[in-house]
Structures are given as structure tokens and as C-alpha cells.
Design a protein around this motif. Sequence first.
Motif, PDB file in Angstrom:
ATOM      1  N   ARG A 121       0.834  -1.208   0.000  1.00  0.00           N
ATOM      2  CA  ARG A 121       0.000   0.000   0.000  1.00  0.00           C
ATOM      3  C   ARG A 121       0.870   1.260   0.000  1.00  0.00           C
ATOM      4  O   ARG A 121       0.606   2.202  -0.741  1.00  0.00           O
ATOM      5  N   GLU A 122       1.899   1.263   0.817  1.00  0.00           N
ATOM      6  CA  GLU A 122       2.807   2.409   0.889  1.00  0.00           C
ATOM      7  C   GLU A 122       3.471   2.673  -0.467  1.00  0.00           C
ATOM      8  O   GLU A 122       3.568   3.819  -0.914  1.00  0.00           O
ATOM      9  N   SER A 123       3.903   1.615  -1.141  1.00  0.00           N
ATOM     10  CA  SER A 123       4.543   1.763  -2.454  1.00  0.00           C
ATOM     11  C   SER A 123       3.565   2.317  -3.489  1.00  0.00           C
ATOM     12  O   SER A 123       3.909   3.190  -4.281  1.00  0.00           O
ATOM     13  N   MET A 124       2.343   1.809  -3.476  1.00  0.00           N
ATOM     14  CA  MET A 124       1.329   2.308  -4.424  1.00  0.00           C
ATOM     15  C   MET A 124       0.991   3.768  -4.157  1.00  0.00           C
ATOM     16  O   MET A 124       0.873   4.566  -5.086  1.00  0.00           O
ATOM     17  N   GLU A 125       0.840   4.122  -2.893  1.00  0.00           N
ATOM     18  CA  GLU A 125       0.522   5.508  -2.546  1.00  0.00           C
ATOM     19  C   GLU A 125       1.658   6.450  -2.935  1.00  0.00           C
ATOM     20  O   GLU A 125       1.419   7.571  -3.386  1.00  0.00           O
ATOM     21  N   ARG A 126       2.904   5.993  -2.781  1.00  0.00           N
ATOM     22  CA  ARG A 126       4.051   6.814  -3.156  1.00  0.00           C
ATOM     23  C   ARG A 126       4.025   7.121  -4.657  1.00  0.00           C
ATOM     24  O   ARG A 126       4.229   8.250  -5.070  1.00  0.00           O
ATOM     25  N   VAL A 127       3.742   6.124  -5.482  1.00  0.00           N
ATOM     26  CA  VAL A 127       3.703   6.337  -6.925  1.00  0.00           C
ATOM     27  C   VAL A 127       2.489   7.182  -7.316  1.00  0.00           C
ATOM     28  O   VAL A 127       2.590   8.093  -8.134  1.00  0.00           O
ATOM     29  N   MET A 128       1.344   6.894  -6.712  1.00  0.00           N
ATOM     30  CA  MET A 128       0.128   7.658  -7.039  1.00  0.00           C
ATOM     31  C   MET A 128       0.260   9.125  -6.633  1.00  0.00           C
ATOM     32  O   MET A 128      -0.365   9.988  -7.228  1.00  0.00           O
ATOM     33  N   GLY A 129       1.087   9.411  -5.643  1.00  0.00           N
ATOM     34  CA  GLY A 129       1.287  10.780  -5.198  1.00  0.00           C
ATOM     35  C   GLY A 129       2.331  11.542  -5.996  1.00  0.00           C
ATOM     36  O   GLY A 129       2.557  12.724  -5.761  1.00  0.00           O
ATOM     37  N   ASN A 130       2.956  10.900  -6.954  1.00  0.00           N
ATOM     38  CA  ASN A 130       4.006  11.528  -7.752  1.00  0.00           C
ATOM     39  C   ASN A 130       3.616  11.417  -9.223  1.00  0.00           C
ATOM     40  O   ASN A 130       3.897  10.411  -9.882  1.00  0.00           O
ATOM     41  N   LEU A 131       2.957  12.438  -9.734  1.00  0.00           N
ATOM     42  CA  LEU A 131       2.424  12.393 -11.095  1.00  0.00           C
ATOM     43  C   LEU A 131       3.513  12.154 -12.133  1.00  0.00           C
ATOM     44  O   LEU A 131       3.316  11.397 -13.086  1.00  0.00           O
ATOM     45  N   THR A 132       4.670  12.745 -11.950  1.00  0.00           N
ATOM     46  CA  THR A 132       5.765  12.557 -12.906  1.00  0.00           C
ATOM     47  C   THR A 132       6.197  11.096 -12.961  1.00  0.00           C
ATOM     48  O   THR A 132       6.375  10.528 -14.045  1.00  0.00           O
ATOM     49  N   GLU A 133       6.340  10.476 -11.797  1.00  0.00           N
ATOM     50  CA  GLU A 133       6.736   9.068 -11.740  1.00  0.00           C
ATOM     51  C   GLU A 133       5.640   8.173 -12.312  1.00  0.00           C
ATOM     52  O   GLU A 133       5.918   7.226 -13.049  1.00  0.00           O
ATOM     53  N   LEU A 134       4.407   8.467 -12.003  1.00  0.00           N
ATOM     54  CA  LEU A 134       3.285   7.691 -12.529  1.00  0.00           C
ATOM     55  C   LEU A 134       3.248   7.756 -14.057  1.00  0.00           C
ATOM     56  O   LEU A 134       3.103   6.729 -14.728  1.00  0.00           O
ATOM     57  N   GLN A 135       3.417   8.942 -14.608  1.00  0.00           N
ATOM     58  CA  GLN A 135       3.429   9.091 -16.064  1.00  0.00           C
ATOM     59  C   GLN A 135       4.616   8.365 -16.693  1.00  0.00           C
ATOM     60  O   GLN A 135       4.486   7.762 -17.753  1.00  0.00           O
ATOM     61  N   ARG A 136       5.758   8.412 -16.045  1.00  0.00           N
ATOM     62  CA  ARG A 136       6.947   7.723 -16.563  1.00  0.00           C
ATOM     63  C   ARG A 136       6.722   6.211 -16.608  1.00  0.00           C
ATOM     64  O   ARG A 136       6.992   5.558 -17.618  1.00  0.00           O
ATOM     65  N   LEU A 137       6.197   5.657 -15.528  1.00  0.00           N
ATOM     66  CA  LEU A 137       5.937   4.218 -15.483  1.00  0.00           C
ATOM     67  C   LEU A 137       4.888   3.810 -16.509  1.00  0.00           C
ATOM     68  O   LEU A 137       5.041   2.804 -17.197  1.00  0.00           O
ATOM     69  N   ARG A 138       3.832   4.595 -16.639  1.00  0.00           N
ATOM     70  CA  ARG A 138       2.778   4.260 -17.618  1.00  0.00           C
ATOM     71  C   ARG A 138       3.311   4.333 -19.042  1.00  0.00           C
ATOM     72  O   ARG A 138       2.971   3.498 -19.879  1.00  0.00           O
ATOM     73  N   ALA A 139       4.165   5.308 -19.318  1.00  0.00           N
ATOM     74  CA  ALA A 139       4.759   5.405 -20.660  1.00  0.00           C
ATOM     75  C   ALA A 139       5.641   4.190 -20.943  1.00  0.00           C
ATOM     76  O   ALA A 139       5.631   3.656 -22.060  1.00  0.00           O
ATOM     77  N   ASN A 140       6.379   3.729 -19.947  1.00  0.00           N
ATOM     78  CA  ASN A 140       7.226   2.549 -20.126  1.00  0.00           C
ATOM     79  C   ASN A 140       6.391   1.283 -20.317  1.00  0.00           C
ATOM     80  O   ASN A 140       6.727   0.431 -21.133  1.00  0.00           O
ATOM     81  N   VAL A 141       5.294   1.151 -19.572  1.00  0.00           N
ATOM     82  CA  VAL A 141       4.401   0.007 -19.760  1.00  0.00           C
ATOM     83  C   VAL A 141       3.862   0.016 -21.189  1.00  0.00           C
ATOM     84  O   VAL A 141       3.856  -1.005 -21.873  1.00  0.00           O
ATOM     85  N   LYS A 142       3.447   1.176 -21.654  1.00  0.00           N
ATOM     86  CA  LYS A 142       2.935   1.294 -23.026  1.00  0.00           C
ATOM     87  C   LYS A 142       4.012   0.937 -24.053  1.00  0.00           C
ATOM     88  O   LYS A 142       3.741   0.290 -25.060  1.00  0.00           O
ATOM     89  N   LYS A 143       5.225   1.327 -23.781  1.00  0.00           N
ATOM     90  CA  LYS A 143       6.351   1.055 -24.687  1.00  0.00           C
ATOM     91  C   LYS A 143       6.694  -0.434 -24.737  1.00  0.00           C
ATOM     92  O   LYS A 143       6.938  -0.989 -25.813  1.00  0.00           O
ATOM     93  N   TYR A 144       6.705  -1.110 -23.578  1.00  0.00           N
ATOM     94  CA  TYR A 144       7.176  -2.487 -23.512  1.00  0.00           C
ATOM     95  C   TYR A 144       6.076  -3.539 -23.687  1.00  0.00           C
ATOM     96  O   TYR A 144       6.371  -4.671 -24.071  1.00  0.00           O
ATOM     97  N   ALA A 145       4.832  -3.216 -23.404  1.00  0.00           N
ATOM     98  CA  ALA A 145       3.752  -4.214 -23.466  1.00  0.00           C
ATOM     99  C   ALA A 145       3.672  -4.937 -24.808  1.00  0.00           C
ATOM    100  O   ALA A 145       3.478  -6.154 -24.828  1.00  0.00           O
ATOM    101  N   PRO A 146       3.825  -4.264 -25.948  1.00  0.00           N
ATOM    102  CA  PRO A 146       3.736  -4.992 -27.226  1.00  0.00           C
ATOM    103  C   PRO A 146       4.782  -6.104 -27.372  1.00  0.00           C
ATOM    104  O   PRO A 146       4.575  -7.031 -28.161  1.00  0.00           O
ATOM    105  N   LEU A 147       5.852  -6.032 -26.620  1.00  0.00           N
ATOM    106  CA  LEU A 147       6.889  -7.070 -26.715  1.00  0.00           C
ATOM    107  C   LEU A 147       6.454  -8.392 -26.087  1.00  0.00           C
ATOM    108  O   LEU A 147       7.145  -9.397 -26.216  1.00  0.00           O
TER     109      LEU A 147
END
Length: 141
Positions: free
Chosen positions: A83-109
Motif C-alpha cells: 500500500r505504501e509503495s502504491m501511494e508513493r507512486v500515485m502521489g508523484n504524477l511525474t513518476e506515474l506518467q513515466r511508469l505508464r509510458a514505459n508500460v505502453k512502450k514495452y507491453a507490445p513485446l
Amino acid sequence: LPGDTPVQKRFFDVMMHGCIPIMPTWPSNLPNQTTNWRPGMSALSQTFPFAPLHFHNDSQAGIDYINDVIVTFDGECGGPCARESMERVMGNLTELQRLRANVKKYAPLFAYGIQHNSYRNLDAFAAIVVNLRHQAATNLP
């Protein structure tokens, strides 16, 4: 979940649905690396496809799951740390956007193209071929 095989289908399902994976980690069998299986077991870099360890002597190749895709938490701590890890990421919009962009980039592989335009984009088959070509090139005398 602890005790499951190192790479479960659900990890890839999460990626294919555009979600950021979150998983427990423990110290692995390799120094300074973690595992999502059980303490002392194979490192993520050994068990997940296209990890940098699979690209011999090329630090720029592969997917750095821990730093670029997965949100991790201490497996010994369990739910409260998740829960703490999820809240940390959800509270940091820049980090959340970075992770989502990477998921979008790598998922097709992680999927095999089966439609009429399957040759236009990288998919699992293309990624495997690239990995094999890289390994063959680095193993030549």
C-alpha cells in the motif's frame, strides 16, 4: 505470490492491460538484485524476458524491470508495504506518467501480432529474434 513460478502469466496480463505491475521482492541469488519468487531464488534479470542480463556485455539493451516498469515492495513486510509503495507512486504524477509510458512502450513485446498489420510493429516474435541475433553476435569468436 510467494511460491509461484518466477514469471507468471498475470504479470504479462497486467502489462497488456496497460497497468503498472506491483510485486513483492526479496534478495535474490545474485548480488544487488531482487527476486519476486522467494528469498534467495533466481533474480528478475534471470527469469524475465528481455532483461539486460540476456544481452551480454550491452548495458543499453533490454528492459530494466525494477527501475522502468515495476513498483516493488518488501516481500517480508507484505500488504502494508504494498500500500505504501502504491501511494508513493500515485502521489508523484511525474513518476506515474513515466511508469505508464514505459508500460505502453514495452507491453507490445509480450504479445504476438496476429492481425493484418502484425509486421508493422515490434512484437514478441521480433523481440525474440533481436535477442537471439544479439546472443549469436556476442558468442562469435
